[in-house]
Scaffold this motif. Structure first.
Motif, PDB file in Angstrom:
ATOM      1  N   LYS A 204      -5.647   4.408  -6.418  1.00 33.77           N
ATOM      2  CA  LYS A 204      -4.427   4.874  -7.084  1.00 33.77           C
ATOM      3  C   LYS A 204      -3.431   5.528  -6.130  1.00 33.77           C
ATOM      4  N   THR A 205      -3.803   5.644  -4.871  1.00 32.09           N
ATOM      5  CA  THR A 205      -2.867   6.218  -3.894  1.00 32.09           C
ATOM      6  C   THR A 205      -2.636   5.238  -2.741  1.00 32.09           C
ATOM      7  N   ASP A 206      -3.627   5.099  -1.863  1.00 28.49           N
ATOM      8  CA  ASP A 206      -3.449   4.300  -0.649  1.00 28.49           C
ATOM      9  C   ASP A 206      -3.112   2.849  -0.956  1.00 28.49           C
TER      10      ASP A 206
ATOM     11  N   ALA B 267       3.244  -1.369  -2.904  1.00 25.07           N
ATOM     12  CA  ALA B 267       4.647  -1.051  -3.162  1.00 25.07           C
ATOM     13  C   ALA B 267       5.513  -1.162  -1.910  1.00 25.07           C
ATOM     14  N   ASN B 268       4.935  -0.835  -0.743  1.00 24.08           N
ATOM     15  CA  ASN B 268       5.749  -0.715   0.472  1.00 24.08           C
ATOM     16  C   ASN B 268       5.678  -1.889   1.432  1.00 24.08           C
ATOM     17  N   ARG B 269       4.640  -2.707   1.297  1.00 26.01           N
ATOM     18  CA  ARG B 269       4.470  -3.786   2.271  1.00 26.01           C
ATOM     19  C   ARG B 269       4.965  -5.121   1.712  1.00 26.01           C
ATOM     20  N   LYS B 270       5.973  -5.695   2.345  1.00 22.80           N
ATOM     21  CA  LYS B 270       6.471  -7.001   1.919  1.00 22.80           C
ATOM     22  C   LYS B 270       5.471  -8.108   2.228  1.00 22.80           C
ATOM     23  N   ASP B 271       4.625  -7.888   3.229  1.00 22.92           N
ATOM     24  CA  ASP B 271       3.646  -8.905   3.605  1.00 22.92           C
ATOM     25  C   ASP B 271       2.281  -8.624   2.984  1.00 22.92           C
TER      26      ASP B 271
END
Length: 403
Positions: free
Chosen positions: A4-6, A12-16
């Motif tokens: 639920k965190t990492d 959410a943050n990595r396009k790849d």
């Protein structure tokens, strides 16, 4: 918690972003498989697929259990459905995420309840028990998001002191597999230790303000490649200053980690037991104290950095002297010198505090000095007279350095 965190942050943050297949067990219902007939082809691929390619259909009465990928499933559900958690993490649902496809392997079985439970338990344990985590050396060698892994690889490839023309496994300057280094090894340090030292050596106030939490920062590659180049240049300058300020770092490592270096034969052969060449001291004392001195000096010039770090050259790194003797280097039951294993982390912390005090970075009142003395002596398994003698040598060293 990790899901639920990492993993949510990763999604959410990595396009790849990429996930391997999620393995799902299906129970109940009446799944059916219908072979699809493919047209013949000249290469013979279709013949190999006959009876194995088709459509799997469920009637809706089945239950699903994630056998492998529970954390991934939870992370996907959290990112899509838990607005409060998204707010806490400061992330949003990436555009199109809800419509992305992932690979799923579905296992079906038949038989009694106990039979399929036994089968799924065995499959679950096989998938998880025998999965081997990637070792730290491989992560450092491969990670393209962790700034410090990137910088460490560049140091090995471009910095003359660590450069090696052959294969990594034959590198005689840097041990690229495992952290502990054997006596007589030609390696200056290990890849893992160099990585950890680089993190410490770059911990200026300005850098830490940009990074935030280091563990979070390591997960996302800096967007500006110029920033990476700038940090590399900064790291090179710090290492250049260290080697200039402490000439002993250029000694032949093959002779620097000899536990019997206090014996006449070893002394005659040029052997030493030098704390500067012990990975645990390099990472947890040398790099930390060096960064502390640089932060206090608040200088960006090469000459200023060398001057600040030169105090470290006044320290005795001989492991038969205080503070190393009987604190970090101890006698075992056979009366042989060895690196202490009991309370190692606490012992190293005591050594770090003493070195900080010796170089004037830790100011202690008289009562605090007495307290530090008692803490130090509590780890020494020697007579009170010997312990007092070692402490007196530290008092003298402190006076010599600081006046």
């Amino acid at each position: 918690t990790r899901a639920k965190t990492d993993i949510v942050k990763f999604l959410a943050n990595r396009k790849d972003r990429f996930f391997s297949s999620i393995v799902v067990a299906a129970r109940d219902g009446s799944p059916s498989f219908q072979t699809v007939n493919l047209e013949k082809d000249s290469l013979g691929f279709v013949e190999d697929m006959e009876g194995h390619f088709g459509l799997l259909r469920f009637d809706g009465g089945q239950s699903y259990y994630a056998l492998d990928g529970q954390h991934r499933v939870t992370a996907i559900q959290t990112l899509l459905n838990d607005a409060q958690q998204r707010d806490r993490l400061g992330v949003t649902i990436p555009e199109g995420f809800a419509n992305e496809t992932i690979s799923v392997i579905i296992m079906t079985t038949s038989g009694s309840k106990e039979e399929w439970k036994k089968k799924y338990r065995r499959l679950f344990s096989s998938l998880n028990r025998y999965a081997k985590p990637v070792d730290k050396d491989t992560v450092i060698a491969m990670d393209e998001d962790d700034l410090f892994a990137i910088l460490t690889r560049r140091m090995v490839a471009q910095y003359p002191f660590f450069q090696w023309e052959g294969d990594a496994i034959t590198n005689e300057k840097l041990q690229c597999k495992g952290k502990n280094i054997k006596e007589g090894s030609p390696h200056f340090t290990s890849l893992q230790t160099l990585y950890a030292m680089n993190i410490e050596l770059l911990k200026s106030a300005a850098n830490e303000a940009k990074w935030g939490k280091v563990d979070d920062f390591k997960r996302n590659r800096p967007e500006n490649e110029d920033d990476i180049d700038s940090w590399f240049d900064e790291l090179v300058e710090v290492w250049d200053s260290l080697f200039e300020a402490i000439p002993a770092l250029n000694n032949d490592p093959s002779f620097m980690r000899t536990n019997r270096a206090d014996e006449e034969e070893s002394i005659a052969a040029g052997h030493q037991n030098n704390a500067l060449f012990r990975p645990i001291v390099q990472e947890l004392v040398l790099a930390k104290v060096a960064r502390n001195l640089l932060n206090h000096a608040n200088t960006n010039t090469k000459s200023g950095m060398v001057k600040a770090l030169s105090k470290l050259n006044l320290i005795s790194w001989n492991m038969y002297d205080a503070p190393w003797a009987h604190l970090i280097l101890t006698k075992n039951e056979r009366d042989n010198w060895t690196i202490a294993s009991d309370d190692r982390a606490k012992r190293i912390q005591v050594a770090e505090e003493i070195i900080l005090w010796l170089v004037g970075q830790l100011e202690l009142e008289d009562d605090e000095i007495l307290e530090q003395r008692e803490i130090y002596k509590s780890y020494l398994n020697i007579s009170p007279e010997e312990a007092n003698e070692l402490w007196d040598s530290l008092l003298k060293k402190h006076k010599d350095i600081n006046g």
